[in-house]
Write a protein that holds these residues in place. Sequence first.
Motif, PDB file in Angstrom:
ATOM      1  N   LEU A   1       0.856  -1.181   0.000  1.00  0.00           N
ATOM      2  CA  LEU A   1       0.000   0.000   0.000  1.00  0.00           C
ATOM      3  C   LEU A   1       0.894   1.235   0.000  1.00  0.00           C
ATOM      4  CD1 LEU A   1      -2.541  -1.411   2.556  1.00  0.00           C
ATOM      5  CD2 LEU A   1      -2.972  -0.967   0.136  1.00  0.00           C
ATOM      6  N   THR A   2       0.647   2.135  -0.946  1.00  0.00           N
ATOM      7  CA  THR A   2       1.577   3.233  -1.200  1.00  0.00           C
ATOM      8  C   THR A   2       1.145   4.584  -0.638  1.00  0.00           C
ATOM      9  OG1 THR A   2       0.556   3.640  -3.343  1.00  0.00           O
ATOM     10  CG2 THR A   2       2.450   2.123  -3.283  1.00  0.00           C
ATOM     11  N   SER A   3      -0.045   4.658  -0.066  1.00  0.00           N
ATOM     12  CA  SER A   3      -0.494   5.929   0.509  1.00  0.00           C
ATOM     13  C   SER A   3      -1.621   5.664   1.499  1.00  0.00           C
ATOM     14  CB  SER A   3      -0.996   6.874  -0.590  1.00  0.00           C
ATOM     15  OG  SER A   3      -2.220   6.399  -1.123  1.00  0.00           O
ATOM     16  N   ALA A   4      -1.869   6.666   2.345  1.00  0.00           N
ATOM     17  CA  ALA A   4      -2.991   6.560   3.273  1.00  0.00           C
ATOM     18  C   ALA A   4      -4.305   6.484   2.501  1.00  0.00           C
ATOM     19  CB  ALA A   4      -2.985   7.751   4.236  1.00  0.00           C
ATOM     20  N   ASN A   5      -4.389   7.164   1.365  1.00  0.00           N
ATOM     21  CA  ASN A   5      -5.589   7.072   0.528  1.00  0.00           C
ATOM     22  C   ASN A   5      -5.795   5.652   0.018  1.00  0.00           C
ATOM     23  OD1 ASN A   5      -6.460   9.753   0.704  1.00  0.00           O
ATOM     24  ND2 ASN A   5      -5.096  10.394  -0.938  1.00  0.00           N
ATOM     25  N   ALA A   6      -4.698   4.973  -0.330  1.00  0.00           N
ATOM     26  CA  ALA A   6      -4.799   3.591  -0.799  1.00  0.00           C
ATOM     27  C   ALA A   6      -5.288   2.680   0.325  1.00  0.00           C
ATOM     28  CB  ALA A   6      -3.455   3.103  -1.334  1.00  0.00           C
ATOM     29  N   VAL A   7      -4.801   2.919   1.532  1.00  0.00           N
ATOM     30  CA  VAL A   7      -5.243   2.119   2.679  1.00  0.00           C
ATOM     31  C   VAL A   7      -6.740   2.332   2.915  1.00  0.00           C
ATOM     32  CG1 VAL A   7      -4.964   1.671   5.148  1.00  0.00           C
ATOM     33  CG2 VAL A   7      -2.966   2.225   3.757  1.00  0.00           C
ATOM     34  N   ARG A   8      -7.162   3.592   2.852  1.00  0.00           N
ATOM     35  CA  ARG A   8      -8.580   3.911   3.052  1.00  0.00           C
ATOM     36  C   ARG A   8      -9.432   3.231   1.987  1.00  0.00           C
ATOM     37  NH1 ARG A   8      -7.667   8.806   3.131  1.00  0.00           N
ATOM     38  NH2 ARG A   8      -7.078   8.849   5.308  1.00  0.00           N
ATOM     39  N   ALA A   9      -9.008   3.308   0.729  1.00  0.00           N
ATOM     40  CA  ALA A   9      -9.762   2.689  -0.363  1.00  0.00           C
ATOM     41  C   ALA A   9      -9.809   1.174  -0.191  1.00  0.00           C
ATOM     42  CB  ALA A   9      -9.144   3.058  -1.707  1.00  0.00           C
ATOM     43  N   PHE A  10      -8.687   0.573   0.203  1.00  0.00           N
ATOM     44  CA  PHE A  10      -8.650  -0.871   0.401  1.00  0.00           C
ATOM     45  C   PHE A  10      -9.536  -1.279   1.570  1.00  0.00           C
ATOM     46  CE2 PHE A  10      -6.651  -4.740   2.171  1.00  0.00           C
ATOM     47  CZ  PHE A  10      -6.883  -5.580   1.096  1.00  0.00           C
ATOM     48  N   SER A  11      -9.481  -0.535   2.656  1.00  0.00           N
ATOM     49  CA  SER A  11     -10.324  -0.819   3.816  1.00  0.00           C
ATOM     50  C   SER A  11     -11.803  -0.716   3.445  1.00  0.00           C
ATOM     51  CB  SER A  11      -9.980   0.165   4.943  1.00  0.00           C
ATOM     52  OG  SER A  11     -10.826  -0.011   6.036  1.00  0.00           O
ATOM     53  N   ASP A  12     -12.152   0.318   2.693  1.00  0.00           N
ATOM     54  CA  ASP A  12     -13.542   0.476   2.233  1.00  0.00           C
ATOM     55  C   ASP A  12     -13.959  -0.687   1.338  1.00  0.00           C
ATOM     56  OD1 ASP A  12     -13.675   2.855   3.622  1.00  0.00           O
ATOM     57  OD2 ASP A  12     -13.550   4.134   1.831  1.00  0.00           O
ATOM     58  N   ALA A  13     -13.043  -1.129   0.468  1.00  0.00           N
ATOM     59  CA  ALA A  13     -13.347  -2.240  -0.439  1.00  0.00           C
ATOM     60  C   ALA A  13     -13.578  -3.534   0.340  1.00  0.00           C
ATOM     61  CB  ALA A  13     -12.218  -2.418  -1.454  1.00  0.00           C
ATOM     62  N   LEU A  14     -12.757  -3.773   1.366  1.00  0.00           N
ATOM     63  CA  LEU A  14     -12.958  -4.959   2.199  1.00  0.00           C
ATOM     64  C   LEU A  14     -14.333  -4.919   2.861  1.00  0.00           C
ATOM     65  CD1 LEU A  14      -9.509  -5.360   4.003  1.00  0.00           C
ATOM     66  CD2 LEU A  14     -10.480  -6.881   2.273  1.00  0.00           C
ATOM     67  N   ALA A  15     -14.701  -3.763   3.387  1.00  0.00           N
ATOM     68  CA  ALA A  15     -16.007  -3.627   4.036  1.00  0.00           C
ATOM     69  C   ALA A  15     -17.131  -3.835   3.022  1.00  0.00           C
ATOM     70  CB  ALA A  15     -16.121  -2.251   4.693  1.00  0.00           C
ATOM     71  N   TRP A  16     -16.989  -3.263   1.838  1.00  0.00           N
ATOM     72  CA  TRP A  16     -17.993  -3.400   0.773  1.00  0.00           C
ATOM     73  C   TRP A  16     -18.201  -4.875   0.424  1.00  0.00           C
ATOM     74  CZ3 TRP A  16     -16.713  -5.196  -4.206  1.00  0.00           C
ATOM     75  CH2 TRP A  16     -17.764  -5.150  -5.133  1.00  0.00           C
ATOM     76  N   ALA A  17     -17.082  -5.626   0.379  1.00  0.00           N
ATOM     77  CA  ALA A  17     -17.148  -7.033   0.001  1.00  0.00           C
ATOM     78  C   ALA A  17     -17.472  -7.943   1.194  1.00  0.00           C
ATOM     79  CB  ALA A  17     -15.827  -7.465  -0.633  1.00  0.00           C
ATOM     80  N   GLY A  18     -17.538  -7.380   2.383  1.00  0.00           N
ATOM     81  CA  GLY A  18     -17.792  -8.199   3.567  1.00  0.00           C
ATOM     82  C   GLY A  18     -16.655  -9.150   3.868  1.00  0.00           C
ATOM     83  N   ARG A  19     -15.434  -8.689   3.613  1.00  0.00           N
ATOM     84  CA  ARG A  19     -14.251  -9.544   3.785  1.00  0.00           C
ATOM     85  C   ARG A  19     -13.306  -8.940   4.795  1.00  0.00           C
ATOM     86  NH1 ARG A  19     -12.548 -13.503  -0.304  1.00  0.00           N
ATOM     87  NH2 ARG A  19     -10.819 -13.251   1.094  1.00  0.00           N
ATOM     88  N   ALA A  20     -12.381  -9.751   5.219  1.00  0.00           N
ATOM     89  CA  ALA A  20     -11.283  -9.303   6.066  1.00  0.00           C
ATOM     90  C   ALA A  20      -9.983  -9.662   5.361  1.00  0.00           C
ATOM     91  CB  ALA A  20     -11.349  -9.973   7.433  1.00  0.00           C
ATOM     92  N   LEU A  21      -8.937  -8.975   5.709  1.00  0.00           N
ATOM     93  CA  LEU A  21      -7.630  -9.313   5.165  1.00  0.00           C
ATOM     94  C   LEU A  21      -7.197 -10.648   5.753  1.00  0.00           C
ATOM     95  CD1 LEU A  21      -5.246  -8.287   3.425  1.00  0.00           C
ATOM     96  CD2 LEU A  21      -4.287  -7.345   5.527  1.00  0.00           C
ATOM     97  N   PRO A  22      -6.898 -11.640   4.914  1.00  0.00           N
ATOM     98  CA  PRO A  22      -6.470 -12.936   5.462  1.00  0.00           C
ATOM     99  C   PRO A  22      -5.201 -12.782   6.308  1.00  0.00           C
ATOM    100  CG  PRO A  22      -6.950 -13.115   3.121  1.00  0.00           C
ATOM    101  CD  PRO A  22      -6.958 -11.656   3.460  1.00  0.00           C
ATOM    102  N   PRO A  23      -5.110 -13.466   7.430  1.00  0.00           N
ATOM    103  CA  PRO A  23      -3.940 -13.342   8.302  1.00  0.00           C
ATOM    104  C   PRO A  23      -2.634 -13.734   7.622  1.00  0.00           C
ATOM    105  CG  PRO A  23      -5.663 -14.668   9.349  1.00  0.00           C
ATOM    106  CD  PRO A  23      -6.116 -14.368   7.966  1.00  0.00           C
ATOM    107  N   SER A  24      -2.701 -14.538   6.572  1.00  0.00           N
ATOM    108  CA  SER A  24      -1.490 -14.975   5.878  1.00  0.00           C
ATOM    109  C   SER A  24      -0.898 -13.893   4.982  1.00  0.00           C
ATOM    110  CB  SER A  24      -1.796 -16.209   5.027  1.00  0.00           C
ATOM    111  OG  SER A  24      -2.781 -15.894   4.051  1.00  0.00           O
ATOM    112  N   VAL A  25      -1.645 -12.830   4.701  1.00  0.00           N
ATOM    113  CA  VAL A  25      -1.171 -11.763   3.815  1.00  0.00           C
ATOM    114  C   VAL A  25      -0.446 -10.720   4.648  1.00  0.00           C
ATOM    115  CG1 VAL A  25      -1.823  -9.964   2.166  1.00  0.00           C
ATOM    116  CG2 VAL A  25      -3.055 -12.140   2.191  1.00  0.00           C
ATOM    117  N   ARG A  26       0.819 -10.473   4.296  1.00  0.00           N
ATOM    118  CA  ARG A  26       1.594  -9.442   4.975  1.00  0.00           C
ATOM    119  C   ARG A  26       1.439  -8.139   4.218  1.00  0.00           C
ATOM    120  NH1 ARG A  26       7.266 -11.379   6.703  1.00  0.00           N
ATOM    121  NH2 ARG A  26       6.997  -9.566   8.026  1.00  0.00           N
TER     122      ARG A  26
END
Length: 80
Positions: free
Chosen positions: A30-55
Amino acid sequence: MPLLELAPPTDVEPLAKALAELENLHWLVLTSANAVRAFSDALAWAGRALPPSVRVASVGPATSDAVRELLGIEPGMEPP
């Protein structure tokens, strides 16, 4: 005068496919705080969580702070 506009994708299909395959990733960069925000929003939209195996690697201290705040994890790498 703003030179950049941040907006969600008009076609969510590629995003949905990418989110469905998160388990196949080893690292997410993730290259910016905006990217983190967009990714977090996308996870919520999809009803998903970041898998623990992904660093997560974050570029810069502001991005790392956003990873901690929005994803609730400690970045695995922050390049100098």
